[in-house]
Design a protein around this motif. Structure first.
Motif, PDB file in Angstrom:
ATOM      1  N   ARG A  72      40.600  45.495  50.884  1.00  0.00           N
ATOM      2  CA  ARG A  72      40.420  44.369  49.949  1.00  0.00           C
ATOM      3  C   ARG A  72      39.507  44.774  48.794  1.00  0.00           C
ATOM      4  O   ARG A  72      39.780  44.473  47.635  1.00  0.00           O
ATOM      5  CB  ARG A  72      39.835  43.160  50.671  1.00  0.00           C
ATOM      6  CG  ARG A  72      40.835  42.388  51.475  1.00  0.00           C
ATOM      7  CD  ARG A  72      40.219  41.097  52.018  1.00  0.00           C
ATOM      8  NE  ARG A  72      41.164  40.399  52.845  1.00  0.00           N
ATOM      9  CZ  ARG A  72      41.251  40.524  54.166  1.00  0.00           C
ATOM     10  NH1 ARG A  72      40.431  41.335  54.806  1.00  0.00           N
ATOM     11  NH2 ARG A  72      42.147  39.850  54.850  1.00  0.00           N
ATOM     12  N   GLU A  73      38.407  45.447  49.137  1.00  0.00           N
ATOM     13  CA  GLU A  73      37.481  45.904  48.102  1.00  0.00           C
ATOM     14  C   GLU A  73      38.137  46.961  47.215  1.00  0.00           C
ATOM     15  O   GLU A  73      37.893  46.994  46.003  1.00  0.00           O
ATOM     16  CB  GLU A  73      36.217  46.485  48.736  1.00  0.00           C
ATOM     17  CG  GLU A  73      35.359  45.429  49.414  1.00  0.00           C
ATOM     18  CD  GLU A  73      34.231  46.060  50.201  1.00  0.00           C
ATOM     19  OE1 GLU A  73      33.212  46.419  49.573  1.00  0.00           O
ATOM     20  OE2 GLU A  73      34.383  46.217  51.423  1.00  0.00           O
ATOM     21  N   ALA A  74      38.961  47.815  47.811  1.00  0.00           N
ATOM     22  CA  ALA A  74      39.664  48.838  47.041  1.00  0.00           C
ATOM     23  C   ALA A  74      40.578  48.186  46.010  1.00  0.00           C
ATOM     24  O   ALA A  74      40.590  48.576  44.831  1.00  0.00           O
ATOM     25  CB  ALA A  74      40.465  49.753  47.968  1.00  0.00           C
ATOM     26  N   LEU A  75      41.328  47.177  46.438  1.00  0.00           N
ATOM     27  CA  LEU A  75      42.236  46.496  45.505  1.00  0.00           C
ATOM     28  C   LEU A  75      41.459  45.704  44.460  1.00  0.00           C
ATOM     29  O   LEU A  75      41.878  45.628  43.299  1.00  0.00           O
ATOM     30  CB  LEU A  75      43.192  45.583  46.274  1.00  0.00           C
ATOM     31  CG  LEU A  75      44.245  46.316  47.109  1.00  0.00           C
ATOM     32  CD1 LEU A  75      45.047  45.320  47.929  1.00  0.00           C
ATOM     33  CD2 LEU A  75      45.156  47.154  46.233  1.00  0.00           C
ATOM     34  N   GLN A  76      40.331  45.131  44.855  1.00  0.00           N
ATOM     35  CA  GLN A  76      39.508  44.399  43.890  1.00  0.00           C
ATOM     36  C   GLN A  76      38.970  45.350  42.819  1.00  0.00           C
ATOM     37  O   GLN A  76      38.965  45.030  41.638  1.00  0.00           O
ATOM     38  CB  GLN A  76      38.348  43.687  44.593  1.00  0.00           C
ATOM     39  CG  GLN A  76      37.582  42.754  43.673  1.00  0.00           C
ATOM     40  CD  GLN A  76      38.445  41.641  43.121  1.00  0.00           C
ATOM     41  OE1 GLN A  76      39.099  40.925  43.873  1.00  0.00           O
ATOM     42  NE2 GLN A  76      38.462  41.478  41.811  1.00  0.00           N
TER      43      GLN A  76
END
Length: 91
Positions: free
Chosen positions: A37-41
């Motif tokens: 999720r953080e990677a995509l954010q």
């Protein structure tokens, strides 16, 4: 205390501006750590002045896949195809 607290008000040199390489490294590290999720954010927050390169798009697709976000993976691949992602080789 003295002035060695590491505050934000110092007059030191500015760090280099993030580039596609730094974003690729960060997105890849987050995805490999299971923090998709953080990677995509991070991918989404990348400045528009930095067009994603093939490695960065791959890292984002891997992150989306890791999270079971197959629609997002297809969306990212669609971005690559729309930008001429075919392997032309006009040298």
């Amino acid at each position: 205390g003295g002035g060695d607290g590491g505050g934000d008000g110092g007059g030191g040199p500015l760090p280099p501006a993030p580039n596609a390489f730094t974003f690729t490294t960060a997105v890849t590290a987050l995805a490999e750590a299971g923090r998709w999720r953080e990677a995509l954010q991070m991918y989404d927050d990348m400045p528009s002045s930095l067009p994603p390169n093939e490695a960065l798009l791959h890292a984002a697709v891997v992150a989306a896949s890791a999270g079971g976000e197959w629609r997002r993976s297809l969306e990212l691949l669609g971005v690559r195809l729309a930008e001429g992602g075919d392997e032309g080789g006009d040298e």
